[in-house]
Design an enzyme around this catalytic site. Structure first.
Site, PDB file in Angstrom:
ATOM      1  N   CYS A   1       0.855  -1.189   0.000  1.00 46.78           N
ATOM      2  CA  CYS A   1       0.000   0.000   0.000  1.00 46.78           C
ATOM      3  C   CYS A   1       0.888   1.235   0.000  1.00 46.78           C
ATOM      4  O   CYS A   1       1.858   1.293   0.757  1.00 46.78           O
ATOM      5  CB  CYS A   1      -0.891  -0.022   1.243  1.00 46.78           C
ATOM      6  SG  CYS A   1      -2.014   1.382   1.326  1.00 46.78           S
TER       7      CYS A   1
ATOM      8  N   HIS B   1      -9.156  -3.937  -1.702  1.00 45.27           N
ATOM      9  CA  HIS B   1      -8.163  -3.113  -0.988  1.00 45.27           C
ATOM     10  C   HIS B   1      -8.600  -1.636  -0.992  1.00 45.27           C
ATOM     11  O   HIS B   1      -8.582  -0.973   0.046  1.00 45.27           O
ATOM     12  CB  HIS B   1      -6.796  -3.303  -1.669  1.00 45.27           C
ATOM     13  CG  HIS B   1      -5.675  -2.513  -1.091  1.00 45.27           C
ATOM     14  ND1 HIS B   1      -4.584  -3.097  -0.477  1.00 45.27           N
ATOM     15  CD2 HIS B   1      -5.459  -1.179  -1.025  1.00 45.27           C
ATOM     16  CE1 HIS B   1      -3.755  -2.152  -0.061  1.00 45.27           C
ATOM     17  NE2 HIS B   1      -4.258  -0.973  -0.379  1.00 45.27           N
ATOM     18  N   GLU B   2      -9.033  -1.147  -2.162  1.00 42.42           N
ATOM     19  CA  GLU B   2      -9.409   0.272  -2.271  1.00 42.42           C
ATOM     20  C   GLU B   2     -10.722   0.560  -1.537  1.00 42.42           C
ATOM     21  O   GLU B   2     -10.865   1.612  -0.902  1.00 42.42           O
ATOM     22  CB  GLU B   2      -9.504   0.694  -3.743  1.00 42.42           C
ATOM     23  CG  GLU B   2      -8.215   0.539  -4.539  1.00 42.42           C
ATOM     24  CD  GLU B   2      -6.986   1.117  -3.856  1.00 42.42           C
ATOM     25  OE1 GLU B   2      -7.101   2.146  -3.158  1.00 42.42           O
ATOM     26  OE2 GLU B   2      -5.900   0.526  -4.000  1.00 42.42           O
TER      27      GLU B   2
ATOM     28  N   HIS C   1     -10.030   1.041   2.022  1.00 41.72           N
ATOM     29  CA  HIS C   1      -9.541   2.393   2.306  1.00 41.72           C
ATOM     30  C   HIS C   1     -10.705   3.344   2.568  1.00 41.72           C
ATOM     31  O   HIS C   1     -10.674   4.143   3.504  1.00 41.72           O
ATOM     32  CB  HIS C   1      -8.726   2.936   1.128  1.00 41.72           C
ATOM     33  CG  HIS C   1      -7.270   2.570   1.164  1.00 41.72           C
ATOM     34  ND1 HIS C   1      -6.457   2.845   2.237  1.00 41.72           N
ATOM     35  CD2 HIS C   1      -6.482   1.958   0.248  1.00 41.72           C
ATOM     36  CE1 HIS C   1      -5.222   2.409   1.975  1.00 41.72           C
ATOM     37  NE2 HIS C   1      -5.209   1.863   0.784  1.00 41.72           N
TER      38      HIS C   1
HETATM   39 NI    NI Z   1      -3.601   0.997  -0.201  1.00 41.03          NI
END
Ligand code: NI
Length: 170
Positions: A105, A147-148, A151
């Site tokens: 990341c 993953h995004e 976030h």
């Molecule tokens: Ni990331």
């Protein structure tokens, strides 16, 4: 374009924006010039930092927006990922199958760790013209989407690691 698109600074762990859930944008806000410019700057930032995905809170803005993209023939994923900007993303997992792989990341520079993710999902949201769209992602692109989207909920991949033993410096 008269001027080069600006590269934004990517914030790292410890910045409160990474832990704040992002807010949804209205179609009017998405069409706003400043937000359109932000999308271009996020693509430029992702390219500059050599990322595959970038969420708005990684540039310090708690807005529900991420971009992703990867050139074809890349060793990480042969098929690549077309440049995609997604506002207000929603994910529906297709099937229960999961796979473990290493993630990194831009907000945790230098680190890699193994994370288990769903293999296949349906991503829906608004594109940069504020039009609704739905796409199916499988394998590496599905991993990037998860993953995004994490976030945008104020989570990072480290929170998803079942075991920190795989955490390592790249
Ligand atoms: Ni990331």
């Amino acid at each position: 374009m008269l001027v080069k698109t600006a590269v934004r600074k990517v914030v790292v762990l410890g910045h409160p924006a990474l832990r704040a859930p992002a807010r949804l944008l209205s179609p009017e806000e998405i069409k706003d010039g400043a937000v359109q410019r932000l999308v271009q700057e996020m693509f430029a930032t992702m390219a500059e930092y050599r990322g595959v995905g970038l969420a708005a809170n990684q540039v310090g803005l708690s807005l529900s927006l991420f971009v992703m993209g990867l050139e074809a023939k890349h060793p990480r994923h042969e098929g690549g990922i077309p440049p995609t900007a997604v506002f207000n993303p929603q994910v529906r997992f297709l099937g229960a199958e999961k796979a473990s792989d290493f993630e990194g990341c831009l907000s945790a520079p230098g680190l890699r760790g193994e994370v288990s993710r769903y293999l296949k999902l349906e991503l829906s949201g608004l594109d940069s013209a504020a039009s609704p769209f739905t796409m199916t992602c499988e394998g590496f692109p599905a991993r990037v989407v998860q993953h995004e989207c994490d976030h945008l909920m104020g989570r990072v991949y480290l929170d998803r690691m079942g075991d920190l033993a795989s955490l390592s410096y790249a």
